[in-house]
Design an enzyme around this catalytic site. Structure first.
Site, mmCIF file in Angstrom:
data_model
loop_
_atom_site.group_PDB
_atom_site.id
_atom_site.type_symbol
_atom_site.label_atom_id
_atom_site.label_comp_id
_atom_site.label_asym_id
_atom_site.label_seq_id
_atom_site.Cartn_x
_atom_site.Cartn_y
_atom_site.Cartn_z
ATOM 1 N N THR A 1 1.402 -4.404 4.406
ATOM 2 C CA THR A 1 1.267 -4.726 5.831
ATOM 3 C C THR A 1 0.619 -6.091 6.071
ATOM 4 O O THR A 1 0.710 -6.629 7.170
ATOM 5 C CB THR A 1 0.417 -3.665 6.543
ATOM 6 O OG1 THR A 1 -0.870 -3.611 5.919
ATOM 7 C CG2 THR A 1 1.092 -2.309 6.491
ATOM 8 N N ASP A 2 -0.028 -6.651 5.031
ATOM 9 C CA ASP A 2 -0.817 -7.867 5.266
ATOM 10 C C ASP A 2 0.014 -9.032 5.786
ATOM 11 O O ASP A 2 -0.445 -9.805 6.624
ATOM 12 C CB ASP A 2 -1.522 -8.292 3.969
ATOM 13 C CG ASP A 2 -2.681 -7.366 3.621
ATOM 14 O OD1 ASP A 2 -3.094 -6.576 4.494
ATOM 15 O OD2 ASP A 2 -3.168 -7.436 2.484
ATOM 16 N N THR B 1 0.810 -1.217 0.000
ATOM 17 C CA THR B 1 0.000 0.000 0.000
ATOM 18 C C THR B 1 0.844 1.268 0.000
ATOM 19 O O THR B 1 0.498 2.260 -0.638
ATOM 20 C CB THR B 1 -0.938 -0.011 1.228
ATOM 21 O OG1 THR B 1 -1.879 -1.067 1.058
ATOM 22 C CG2 THR B 1 -1.684 1.292 1.384
ATOM 23 N N SER C 1 1.701 -7.565 -0.622
ATOM 24 C CA SER C 1 2.506 -8.452 0.221
ATOM 25 C C SER C 1 1.922 -9.852 0.326
ATOM 26 O O SER C 1 2.607 -10.790 0.733
ATOM 27 C CB SER C 1 2.697 -7.858 1.610
ATOM 28 O OG SER C 1 1.509 -7.885 2.354
HETATM 29 N N1 ASP Z 1 -2.804 -5.415 0.623
HETATM 30 C C1 ASP Z 1 -1.718 -4.559 1.001
HETATM 31 C C2 ASP Z 1 -0.436 -5.376 1.042
HETATM 32 O O1 ASP Z 1 -0.186 -6.054 2.024
HETATM 33 C C3 ASP Z 1 -2.005 -3.949 2.297
HETATM 34 C C4 ASP Z 1 -0.940 -3.019 2.811
HETATM 35 O O2 ASP Z 1 0.071 -2.775 2.191
HETATM 36 O O3 ASP Z 1 -1.150 -2.513 3.888
HETATM 37 O O4 ASP Z 1 0.322 -5.310 0.112
#
Ligand code: ASP
Length: 329
Positions: free
Chosen positions: A89-90, A11, A57
């Site tokens: 973050t995932d 993200t 991620s």
């Molecule tokens: N879907 C995103 C990822 O993990 C969420 C994020 O970056 O917070 O790439």
């Protein structure tokens, strides 16, 4: 003072849209990310960017994470003060934990990301990146292992979890709290977790071929899904109820599986430990241990799966595996 910045997507870098398709996609490079951070240039830290991946991620692999650790290790060996990794973050609680298991250096390896993408009002990526660079450059961060810096909090990778799907305060360490904070730009470390010896290097092909399943136990669970798991996997992590309990009917099945492969007992509760010696019913923690399940202690199910996969890929079994789990739980 020099910091290497490794970017993997997520993200924090999702500043673009594809024509005719809804939703943001990864577009920003490390140079774009750093250009968007007010005050970064004034830190007096030289920043060398390595754009390694540009993916959500969810699509990262153990192999890619270990490759990043190698890039970071080479940077530190070449004189870098610390390394920052930006990613989605995932899966960050798993990637940072995986990196922590093998990170041998005193220099900090700092993971960060963002919950609000760059097209939204108030994106948190620039603030998180600035804080992460401050932490990576700080003398106080040495010997803390792999860290996660989000929302001006510093978390040990071994304890941190993503606790909310959208909040910028999603990262928390429910069992320990943050190890530090970034306050008015100053890195304040409040507690220093004991470092553990890094795991030995695992052969990548062997790691790719090592399958560990994760099974969350649910109410009225008949375990049908577990039937053939020992034929396809090398280990199993059970996310049990509360302190490590399963329905009585599931206990013999898990015991049989523990006779065929390592089965690690963790809690699906989100915080707290599996117990060892409190309950005695069939399906309780004492019963499952008697049937051969390994007690995961404070390891949450996701970290337990990372640890078990790494230990199995390193060739550990029997007492050596049990001892290693006991050191990390
Ligand atoms: N879907 C995103 C990822 O993990 C969420 C994020 O970056 O917070 O790439």
């Amino acid at each position: 003072m020099s910091i290497v910045l490794v970017t993997l997507g997520g993200t924090i870098a999702m500043g673009g849209v594809d024509a005719g398709r809804p939703g943001v996609v990864t577009r920003l490079t490390g140079a774009d990310l750093t250009a968007a951070v007010p005050g970064l240039a004034d830190l007096g830290t030289s920043l060398e960017v390595r754009d390694v991946q540009a993916v959500p991620s969810a699509s990262l692999t153990y192999r890619q994470v270990l490759d990043v650790v190698d890039v970071a290790s080479a940077a530190v060996a070449g004189g870098a003060t610390g390394v920052v990794v930006t990613q989605g973050t995932d899966t960050l609680e798993e990637t940072a934990y995986l990196a922590d298991l093998v990170w041998p250096h005193a220099a900090p390896l700092v993971f960060t990301g963002a919950m609000r993408n760059p097209t939204l009002a108030g994106p948190d990526g620039p603030a998180n990146l600035l804080a992460a660079v401050r932490v990576a450059a700080a003398a106080a961060s040495r010997d803390l292992g792999t860290l996660v810096v989000m929302n001006d909090e510093v978390h040990a990778a071994r304890w941190v979890r993503k606790t909310h799907s959208t909040s910028t305060a999603t990262f928390a360490s429910p069992n320990a709290g943050p190890v530090g904070h970034v306050i008015e730009g100053e890195v304040r470390v409040l507690t220093r977790p004991e470092r553990r010896d890094p795991l030995p290097r695992v052969e990548r092909d062997r790691l790719d071929g090592t399958r560990v399943a994760l099974y969350p136990v649910t109410l009225d669970d008949d375990g049908l899904l577990l039937g053939g798991v020992a034929d396809t996997h090398h280990g199993l992590v059970v996310a049990g109820f509360g302190v490590g309990h399963v329905p009585a009917g599931l206990a013999p099945l898990l015991g049989d599986l523990a006779g065929r492969m390592p089965v690690l007992l963790t809690s699906r509760s989100g915080a707290g430990s599996v117990l060892r010696q409190t309950y005695g019913a069939v399906g309780s923690e004492t019963d499952l241990q008697r049937r051969g399940l390994l007690n995961g202690g404070l390891l949450d199910p996701h970290k337990g799966r990372v640890l078990l996969r790494m230990l199995l890929a390193a060739g550990l079994d029997g007492t050596a595996l049990a001892d290693a789990v006991a050191r990390f739980r």
